[in-house]
Scaffold this motif. Structure first.
Motif, short mmCIF file in Angstrom:
data_model
loop_
_atom_site.label_atom_id
_atom_site.label_comp_id
_atom_site.label_asym_id
_atom_site.label_seq_id
_atom_site.Cartn_x
_atom_site.Cartn_y
_atom_site.Cartn_z
N UNK A 1 0.80 -1.23 0.00
CA UNK A 1 0.00 0.00 0.00
C UNK A 1 0.83 1.27 0.00
N UNK A 2 2.17 1.14 0.10
CA UNK A 2 3.01 2.35 0.07
C UNK A 2 3.42 2.65 -1.37
N UNK A 3 3.62 3.92 -1.66
CA UNK A 3 3.91 4.33 -3.04
C UNK A 3 5.31 3.94 -3.47
N UNK A 4 6.27 4.08 -2.55
CA UNK A 4 7.65 3.81 -2.98
C UNK A 4 8.26 2.67 -2.15
N UNK A 5 9.21 2.00 -2.77
CA UNK A 5 9.88 0.88 -2.11
C UNK A 5 11.24 1.32 -1.55
N UNK A 6 11.31 2.55 -1.09
CA UNK A 6 12.59 3.11 -0.64
C UNK A 6 13.21 2.30 0.50
N UNK A 7 14.46 1.86 0.28
CA UNK A 7 15.16 1.05 1.28
C UNK A 7 15.24 1.79 2.62
N UNK A 8 15.51 3.10 2.53
CA UNK A 8 15.70 3.90 3.74
C UNK A 8 14.50 3.81 4.69
N UNK A 9 13.29 3.76 4.16
CA UNK A 9 12.10 3.65 5.02
C UNK A 9 12.07 2.32 5.75
N UNK A 10 12.40 1.27 5.02
CA UNK A 10 12.45 -0.07 5.62
C UNK A 10 13.55 -0.12 6.69
N UNK A 11 14.69 0.47 6.37
CA UNK A 11 15.84 0.47 7.30
C UNK A 11 15.48 1.15 8.62
N UNK A 12 14.81 2.31 8.55
CA UNK A 12 14.43 3.01 9.78
C UNK A 12 13.47 2.17 10.60
N UNK A 13 12.57 1.52 9.91
CA UNK A 13 11.62 0.63 10.58
C UNK A 13 12.38 -0.49 11.31
N UNK A 14 13.39 -1.04 10.65
CA UNK A 14 14.18 -2.13 11.25
C UNK A 14 14.99 -1.64 12.46
N UNK A 15 15.54 -0.44 12.35
CA UNK A 15 16.29 0.14 13.48
C UNK A 15 15.38 0.25 14.70
N UNK A 16 14.16 0.74 14.48
CA UNK A 16 13.22 0.92 15.59
C UNK A 16 12.77 -0.43 16.12
N UNK A 17 12.39 -1.30 15.19
CA UNK A 17 11.81 -2.58 15.58
C UNK A 17 12.79 -3.43 16.40
N UNK A 18 14.09 -3.34 16.03
CA UNK A 18 15.07 -4.17 16.74
C UNK A 18 15.93 -3.36 17.73
N UNK A 19 15.53 -2.11 17.94
CA UNK A 19 16.26 -1.22 18.87
C UNK A 19 17.75 -1.24 18.62
N UNK A 20 18.13 -0.96 17.40
CA UNK A 20 19.56 -0.96 17.07
C UNK A 20 20.00 0.48 16.82
N UNK A 21 21.02 0.93 17.55
CA UNK A 21 21.51 2.31 17.50
C UNK A 21 20.37 3.30 17.72
N UNK A 22 19.58 3.06 18.75
CA UNK A 22 18.45 3.94 19.06
C UNK A 22 18.59 4.51 20.47
#
Ligand code: FAD
Ligand code: DLZ
Ligand code: SF4
Length: 510
Positions: free
Chosen positions: A144-165
């Motif tokens: 449902x998102x317009x773009x497949x930008x890696x950066x958006x996924x990466x930020x989600x992963x940082x938050x989800x796994x609490x890495x460098x947060x």
């Protein structure tokens, strides 16, 4: 045996729950088979490394008390395919259940599904317990998102796994420090000497040669440098964290004729065969940063984490989202044959000679060499993507299709029409000169575009954009390129296009 468990050559994960308890009714099978050695021309070091690592893995399992069957390429009873060898084992041992781990490659995933559908005994499939994400998680994230930008996924992963947060904020106040990571290697700067492992893979080498497997590249089999077990993989990780991580980000994009890996980790083989988990590699890097913040800047660590937590997981998800269609994508309709010198390194273009020569010698080139030297040339010259894939899937120690094809056909060749990259990665000699010392020792002139000595990249760069203007002219990030092209004098343009035509006509002799 009651159960047969198949372990593929890239599933060497000793920490898998399969191996947590002993069970003498379970037989583990690893097999060297022609269907795997022959689907491309692999680098000899890649086949030796996989076989040696598989054997080490089998021995490690035996030491833990497991029952293991290891089939070698030249064993007389080897039927040379996973399915036929499994049939024979099921038959011999009256096995009641067949189990396997999710293959990372579409081809094997399909083949083993078909195999199981036709089996008369029970069968089941388990996860490899290696990645942060499951196969469809990237697709679900972007649904449902317009773009497949890696950066958006990466930020989600940082938050989800609490890495460098720090709570909900990224440490250092920024998600991405890429703009600090574009330095050329200064003159007289010597990176730390590499950790070379002194393995002996002579027996594997003999076996591969004796069975007539078509391979490329060179090897010193009695002094083999790639890690073939978990212990050595951990040594390489330690070496990277101590000596390379502190400058990883800064020189991530740099290239140099005398340095074949600079500050890169060379962990891709250990990661892709699952001897190391991505989680432990990221933990090692972030822990080192927490302990040594005076000597290791955040940009070095964040850059490294992004490659593994971001790009690696993202590419795998994009692969499962788009296979099998991805395999035939050819956005530009490129059809040219790969120049012969990709197989020999025999070209006068110093950047390509150096990168290909190094690849044949070590089965390794770092990301920018793959993307901006060999990949960039293939894209500008309009090489057929299946030939580019064939080359990349064979030559690199870490090449497994899920991560090879997404990087090659997607990121590097833009054959997916922009699923992965937001624009084609193209560059003229200007970029190569800026990031390396290649042009200093080259027969071609990096400042010239149309003369007899002009660097081939310069005319091909403009020819590519001219040829594909219907597809690219309106791209917002290419407006500048076309503005420059449009401003050029007509006779200058003609001279450049003529030079490009000459270059393409003589592509095997550049
Ligand atoms: P480092 O620079 O030290 O990076 C650390 C780790 O991050 C790598 O080991 C790798 O696991 C991961 N990583 C970094 N970049 C990427 C990326 N773009 N995609 C996925 N993971 C990444 N990588 C492969 O593992 N197998 C391939 O077959 C492969 N083919 C490639 C083909 C092309 C045309 C390009 C441009 C890149 C390709 N890559 C591939 C990605 C990248 O170049 C390699 O992962 C990297 O060079 C491996 O060396 P390293 O371990 O020293 O990496
Ligand atoms: C790359 C490779 C090679 C060369 N040989 C074998 C082999 O003989 N046996 C095996 O189990 N795996 C091999 N591999 C890795 C596989 O081809 C394949 O890339 C992965 O298992 C896909 O996930
Ligand atoms: Fe490569 Fe051109 Fe530089 Fe030679 S001049 S090294 S061909 S970029």
């Amino acid at each position: 045996y009651k159960t047969l468990r198949l372990v593929l050559g890239d599933q060497l994960n000793l920490q898998h729950t399969w191996f947590s308890g002993k069970d003498s009714s379970v037989l583990y099978a690893l097999m060297e088979v022609k269907t795997e050695t022959d689907y491309v021309w692999h680098h000899i070091q890649k086949v030796c490394a996989i076989f040696a690592a598989m054997e080490e893995f089998a021995n490690a399992l035996r030491k833990l008390g497991h029952e293991v069957c290891y089939i070698k390429l030249d064993d007389l009873h080897n039927k040379q395919s996973f399915q036929e060898n499994c049939d024979a084992l099921i038959d011999t041992y009256q096995v009641e259940e067949f189990q396997y781990q999710m293959p990372d490659e579409y081809r094997l995933d399909q083949a083993l599904k078909v195999y199981c559908a036709n089996l008369t005994i029970n069968n089941s499939l388990v996860d490899t317990e290696h990645f942060f994400t499951h196969r469809n998680e990237v697709a679900e994230f972007f649904l449902g998102k317009k773009s497949l930008l890696m950066e958006n996924f990466y930020r989600h992963m940082r938050k989800r796994h609490s890495i460098l947060m720090l709570g909900t904020e990224p440490v250092g106040g920024q998600w991405n420090f890429d703009q600090e990571n574009r330095k050329k290697l200064p003159k007289n700067h010597k990176p730390f000497p590499p950790l070379l492992l002194h393995n002996d893979v002579t027996v594997q080498h003999r076996r591969i040669t004796a069975t007539g497997v078509k391979v490329i590249g060179t090897i010193q089999a009695n002094d083999f440098q790639w890690p073939v077990n978990r212990q050595q993989s951990k040594e390489l990780l330690d070496h990277f964290i101590t000596y390379c991580l502190p400058l990883f980000g800064t020189f991530q994009d740099a290239m140099h004729t005398d340095e074949w890996y600079l500050y890169h980790s060379r962990l891709s083989f250990s990661l892709n065969t699952k001897m190391l988990s991505p989680m432990e590699v990221i933990d090692a890097a972030t822990e080192a940063w927490h302990k040594n913040r005076i000597t290791i800047d955040i940009n070095q660590v964040e850059g490294f984490v992004r490659q593994i937590l971001g790009w690696r997981e993202y590419m795998r998800g994009i692969y499962w989202m788009n296979m099998p269609d991805f395999e035939t994508m050819n956005f530009f309709g490129h059809e040219r044959t790969l120049p012969q010198w990709y197989w020999s390194g025999q070209t006068k273009m110093n950047c390509l000679r150096s990168t290909i020569g190094q690849s044949l010698q070590s089965a390794y080139a770092h990301h920018i060499q793959r993307l901006m030297i060999t990949g960039n040339f293939a894209l500008l010259a309009g090489i057929a993507p299946e030939q580019v894939d064939f080359w990349y899937l064979g030559i690199y120690i870490d090449a497994i299709q899920w991560v090879e094809i997404t990087n090659t056909r997607g990121m590097s060749q833009y054959a997916d029409g922009g699923i992965i990259g937001s624009k084609p990665y193209t560059a003229s000699a200007n970029y190569i000169h800026k990031m390396s010392n290649y042009c200093d020792g080259c027969r071609y002139d990096h400042t010239e575009r149309a003369t007899e000595n002009a660097c081939p990249f310069n005319s091909l760069y403009w020819d590519f954009h001219d040829r594909h203007q219907l597809k690219l002219r309106e791209h917002p990030r290419l407006k500048m390129v076309y503005a420059l092209w449009d401003k050029m004098e007509l006779n200058e343009k003609e001279a450049i296009l003529n030079r490009a035509a000459h270059v393409l006509k003589n592509i095997d002799n550049l």
